[in-house]
Design a protein around this motif. Structure first.
Motif, PDB file in Angstrom:
ATOM      1  N   LEU A 120      34.297 -79.358 101.714  1.00  0.00           N
ATOM      2  CA  LEU A 120      33.796 -79.418 100.303  1.00  0.00           C
ATOM      3  C   LEU A 120      35.197 -80.009  99.769  1.00  0.00           C
ATOM      4  CD1 LEU A 120      31.721 -79.250  98.308  1.00  0.00           C
ATOM      5  CD2 LEU A 120      32.525 -76.915  97.790  1.00  0.00           C
ATOM      6  N   ARG A 121      36.344 -79.287 100.129  1.00  0.00           N
ATOM      7  CA  ARG A 121      37.493 -79.839  99.570  1.00  0.00           C
ATOM      8  C   ARG A 121      37.807 -81.392  99.391  1.00  0.00           C
ATOM      9  NH1 ARG A 121      41.863 -76.496  98.241  1.00  0.00           N
ATOM     10  NH2 ARG A 121      41.287 -75.089  99.936  1.00  0.00           N
ATOM     11  N   ARG A 122      37.446 -81.909 100.792  1.00  0.00           N
ATOM     12  CA  ARG A 122      37.635 -83.233 101.126  1.00  0.00           C
ATOM     13  C   ARG A 122      36.745 -84.099 100.325  1.00  0.00           C
ATOM     14  NH1 ARG A 122      38.678 -81.399 106.508  1.00  0.00           N
ATOM     15  NH2 ARG A 122      36.677 -81.531 107.129  1.00  0.00           N
ATOM     16  N   ILE A 123      35.521 -83.805  99.985  1.00  0.00           N
ATOM     17  CA  ILE A 123      34.546 -84.391  99.110  1.00  0.00           C
ATOM     18  C   ILE A 123      35.200 -84.504  97.543  1.00  0.00           C
ATOM     19  CG2 ILE A 123      32.375 -84.547  97.911  1.00  0.00           C
ATOM     20  CD1 ILE A 123      31.297 -83.248 100.737  1.00  0.00           C
ATOM     21  N   ALA A 124      35.718 -83.358  97.139  1.00  0.00           N
ATOM     22  CA  ALA A 124      36.303 -82.899  95.780  1.00  0.00           C
ATOM     23  C   ALA A 124      37.426 -83.861  95.519  1.00  0.00           C
ATOM     24  CB  ALA A 124      36.723 -81.435  95.741  1.00  0.00           C
ATOM     25  N   GLU A 125      38.347 -83.844  96.510  1.00  0.00           N
ATOM     26  CA  GLU A 125      39.494 -84.844  96.451  1.00  0.00           C
ATOM     27  C   GLU A 125      39.356 -86.278  96.247  1.00  0.00           C
ATOM     28  OE1 GLU A 125      41.939 -83.839  99.907  1.00  0.00           O
ATOM     29  OE2 GLU A 125      42.852 -81.991  98.938  1.00  0.00           O
ATOM     30  N   ALA A 126      38.194 -86.747  96.771  1.00  0.00           N
ATOM     31  CA  ALA A 126      37.680 -88.200  96.862  1.00  0.00           C
ATOM     32  C   ALA A 126      37.280 -88.146  95.531  1.00  0.00           C
ATOM     33  CB  ALA A 126      36.668 -88.374  98.104  1.00  0.00           C
ATOM     34  N   LYS A 127      36.506 -87.383  94.698  1.00  0.00           N
ATOM     35  CA  LYS A 127      36.050 -87.385  93.429  1.00  0.00           C
ATOM     36  C   LYS A 127      37.150 -87.176  92.317  1.00  0.00           C
ATOM     37  CE  LYS A 127      32.260 -87.571  92.116  1.00  0.00           C
ATOM     38  NZ  LYS A 127      31.443 -88.857  91.760  1.00  0.00           N
ATOM     39  N   GLY A 128      38.247 -86.670  92.836  1.00  0.00           N
ATOM     40  CA  GLY A 128      39.329 -86.602  91.795  1.00  0.00           C
ATOM     41  C   GLY A 128      39.251 -85.396  90.944  1.00  0.00           C
ATOM     42  N   ALA A 129      38.524 -84.414  91.682  1.00  0.00           N
ATOM     43  CA  ALA A 129      38.276 -82.970  91.172  1.00  0.00           C
ATOM     44  C   ALA A 129      38.547 -81.938  92.090  1.00  0.00           C
ATOM     45  CB  ALA A 129      36.575 -83.041  91.040  1.00  0.00           C
ATOM     46  N   SER A 130      38.747 -80.635  91.677  1.00  0.00           N
ATOM     47  CA  SER A 130      38.722 -79.478  92.363  1.00  0.00           C
ATOM     48  C   SER A 130      37.564 -79.237  93.073  1.00  0.00           C
ATOM     49  CB  SER A 130      39.473 -78.346  91.596  1.00  0.00           C
ATOM     50  OG  SER A 130      38.288 -77.966  91.037  1.00  0.00           O
ATOM     51  N   THR A 131      37.807 -78.266  94.096  1.00  0.00           N
ATOM     52  CA  THR A 131      36.570 -77.663  95.182  1.00  0.00           C
ATOM     53  C   THR A 131      35.840 -76.797  94.233  1.00  0.00           C
ATOM     54  OG1 THR A 131      38.390 -77.596  96.627  1.00  0.00           O
ATOM     55  CG2 THR A 131      36.424 -76.552  97.176  1.00  0.00           C
ATOM     56  N   ALA A 132      36.448 -75.940  93.340  1.00  0.00           N
ATOM     57  CA  ALA A 132      35.666 -75.174  92.385  1.00  0.00           C
ATOM     58  C   ALA A 132      34.742 -76.169  91.435  1.00  0.00           C
ATOM     59  CB  ALA A 132      36.551 -74.355  91.621  1.00  0.00           C
ATOM     60  N   GLN A 133      35.358 -77.088  90.835  1.00  0.00           N
ATOM     61  CA  GLN A 133      34.586 -78.102  90.009  1.00  0.00           C
ATOM     62  C   GLN A 133      33.417 -78.626  90.644  1.00  0.00           C
ATOM     63  OE1 GLN A 133      37.980 -80.519  88.730  1.00  0.00           O
ATOM     64  NE2 GLN A 133      38.392 -79.206  86.906  1.00  0.00           N
ATOM     65  N   VAL A 134      33.555 -78.970  91.796  1.00  0.00           N
ATOM     66  CA  VAL A 134      32.461 -79.569  92.435  1.00  0.00           C
ATOM     67  C   VAL A 134      31.385 -78.663  92.864  1.00  0.00           C
ATOM     68  CG1 VAL A 134      31.853 -80.922  94.631  1.00  0.00           C
ATOM     69  CG2 VAL A 134      33.887 -81.766  93.498  1.00  0.00           C
ATOM     70  N   ALA A 135      31.853 -77.554  93.197  1.00  0.00           N
ATOM     71  CA  ALA A 135      30.816 -76.309  93.622  1.00  0.00           C
ATOM     72  C   ALA A 135      30.166 -75.927  92.186  1.00  0.00           C
ATOM     73  CB  ALA A 135      31.554 -75.192  94.013  1.00  0.00           C
ATOM     74  N   ILE A 136      30.625 -75.940  91.380  1.00  0.00           N
ATOM     75  CA  ILE A 136      29.921 -75.609  89.882  1.00  0.00           C
ATOM     76  C   ILE A 136      29.048 -76.738  89.610  1.00  0.00           C
ATOM     77  CG2 ILE A 136      30.222 -75.341  87.316  1.00  0.00           C
ATOM     78  CD1 ILE A 136      32.893 -73.964  88.053  1.00  0.00           C
ATOM     79  N   ALA A 137      29.780 -78.012  89.777  1.00  0.00           N
ATOM     80  CA  ALA A 137      28.870 -79.229  89.276  1.00  0.00           C
ATOM     81  C   ALA A 137      27.734 -79.416  90.204  1.00  0.00           C
ATOM     82  CB  ALA A 137      29.559 -80.517  89.438  1.00  0.00           C
ATOM     83  N   TRP A 138      27.586 -79.048  91.571  1.00  0.00           N
ATOM     84  CA  TRP A 138      26.576 -79.047  92.378  1.00  0.00           C
ATOM     85  C   TRP A 138      25.612 -78.020  91.740  1.00  0.00           C
ATOM     86  CZ3 TRP A 138      23.697 -75.518  95.010  1.00  0.00           C
ATOM     87  CH2 TRP A 138      22.690 -76.088  96.015  1.00  0.00           C
ATOM     88  N   VAL A 139      25.720 -76.824  91.388  1.00  0.00           N
ATOM     89  CA  VAL A 139      24.674 -75.988  90.880  1.00  0.00           C
ATOM     90  C   VAL A 139      24.050 -76.346  89.628  1.00  0.00           C
ATOM     91  CG1 VAL A 139      24.295 -73.833  89.885  1.00  0.00           C
ATOM     92  CG2 VAL A 139      25.800 -73.853  91.834  1.00  0.00           C
ATOM     93  N   ALA A 140      24.907 -77.212  88.655  1.00  0.00           N
ATOM     94  CA  ALA A 140      24.333 -77.637  87.475  1.00  0.00           C
ATOM     95  C   ALA A 140      23.581 -78.863  87.688  1.00  0.00           C
ATOM     96  CB  ALA A 140      25.510 -78.270  86.744  1.00  0.00           C
ATOM     97  N   ALA A 141      23.812 -79.523  88.776  1.00  0.00           N
ATOM     98  CA  ALA A 141      23.037 -80.680  89.151  1.00  0.00           C
ATOM     99  C   ALA A 141      21.721 -80.459  89.641  1.00  0.00           C
ATOM    100  CB  ALA A 141      23.807 -81.527  90.078  1.00  0.00           C
ATOM    101  N   GLN A 142      21.461 -79.127  89.918  1.00  0.00           N
ATOM    102  CA  GLN A 142      20.125 -78.971  90.477  1.00  0.00           C
ATOM    103  C   GLN A 142      18.932 -78.501  89.652  1.00  0.00           C
ATOM    104  OE1 GLN A 142      20.137 -78.827  93.960  1.00  0.00           O
ATOM    105  NE2 GLN A 142      22.159 -79.507  93.465  1.00  0.00           N
TER     106      GLN A 142
END
Length: 337
Positions: A251-273
């Motif tokens: 997940l961290r690799r995906i986050a880095e590619a987005k310019g975001a932190s791992t936590a931010q992508v994990a939170i954003a994923w839930v919000a996107a559901q």
């Protein structure tokens, strides 16, 4: 950062900020916390535009409610939504003694909560778990009487299954179901989430970072201090932890590619559901709150969501989300027949 958007808690519930603050860790279960920093964090959340604060009367045995009262001192009460869980029974040593959500216990618990919070109403009131001894209709009926009397604005539930949701909603409108939902806790997707949507019940998702596991800040050698329940949580043990941290690295690799932190992508994923889902973040310090707020600026497109799904598939986690004794209280984990 942009202003925090709002989402409605179900068809009948209040408008809330699209991110809520879960205050449990400020008083209990995650080891020692700094009270002054906790109060500063609640105030920083409110100043940033978070309107939803979630607590439980058994978090620190009333300490969490007193802490929130202190943080809200001098603020406009109507600008804050306070969600309170009740019913968990605990001994003076902190031991879990079961659940009591009978009508008398429900009303008594609220009386103490109102006094501790120094308020005349709670915005959302909910049993923390289904009481196996009390039909859900009786618990919801008792809270409905408190709604009628003006002490409660909306009725919520926590960690119940599809059948219980239906039975509860037949007694009184339910604003939202509070339930664990994260990239590695997705069991609600099978039955509970579709049923909530059919009934117009919103989701307040806790554990969106799986108690820090998905934060990107957890390490295999981290020492847990006394009173931190993660010391007995299956996902934080031995080989399970190593397996789960490997998922976090993906997940961290995906986050880095987005310019975001791992936590931010994990939170954003839930919000996107879904627009009917409000993630609750358990930040105990302002720096963690700032990071969580940054998740609101993370936009995940279909390609991002597919990459995340491939990196952390449903059921990829090793270990249950609670130890066996606590799992037994999760009506949400029982399948309908």
């Amino acid at each position: 950062m942009t202003a925090i958007p709002t989402r409605r808690l179900g068809r009948t519930g209040p408008l809330a900020s699209a991110l809520g603050l879960g205050a449990m860790g400020m008083s209990d279960l995650y080891g020692p916390a700094d009270e002054a920093e906790s109060i500063a964090t609640v105030n920083a959340a409110l100043d940033a535009g978070i309107t939803l604060i979630d607590t439980g009367d058994f978090y620190g045995m009333g300490h969490n409610e007193l802490l929130i009262r202190e943080a809200l001192r001098g603020r406009d009460r109507e600008s804050v939504l306070i969600s309170v869980k009740f019913g968990a029974q605990r001994g003076p040593d902190g031991a879990w003694l079961g659940v009591d959500a009978g009508p008398a216990a429900t009303k008594t618990a609220l009386a103490y909560t109102l006094r501790r919070l120094r308020t005349d109403h709670v915005d959302v009131y909910r049993p923390a778990r289904l009481d196996p001894k009390v039909p859900i209709e009786e618990t919801v009926g008792a809270i409905a009487e408190l709604v009628q009397a003006g002490y409660v604005r909306h009725i919520g539930l926590s960690e119940v299954g599809a059948d219980t949701l239906r039975r509860a909603a037949a007694v009184h409108p339910i604003s939202d179901l509070q339930i664990e939902y994260s990239l590695i806790s997705r069991s609600l997707e099978a039955e509970v989430l579709p049923t909530a949507r059919e009934l117009g019940i919103g989701i307040t998702a806790y554990g969106v970072l799986s108690r820090g596991l998905l934060s990107g800040h957890w390490t295999a050698d981290r020492e847990l201090k006394g009173g931190d329940f993660r010391g007995s949580s299956p996902r934080f043990q031995g080989e399970n932890l190593a397996h789960n941290l490997a998922l976090v690295e993906q997940l961290r690799r995906i986050a880095e590619a987005k310019g975001a932190s791992t936590a931010q992508v994990a939170i954003a994923w839930v919000a996107a559901q879904g627009e009917d889902i409000v993630p609750l973040v358990g930040a105990r310090r302002r720096e963690r709150l700032d990071e969580a707020l940054g998740a609101l600026d993370v936009r995940l497109d279909q390609a991002d969501l597919a990459a995340i799904e491939a990196a952390v598939p449903a059921d990829a986690a090793a270990g249950d989300r609670y130890a066996a004794a606590q799992m037994a209280y999760l009506d949400s984990e029982r399948r309908s027949h």
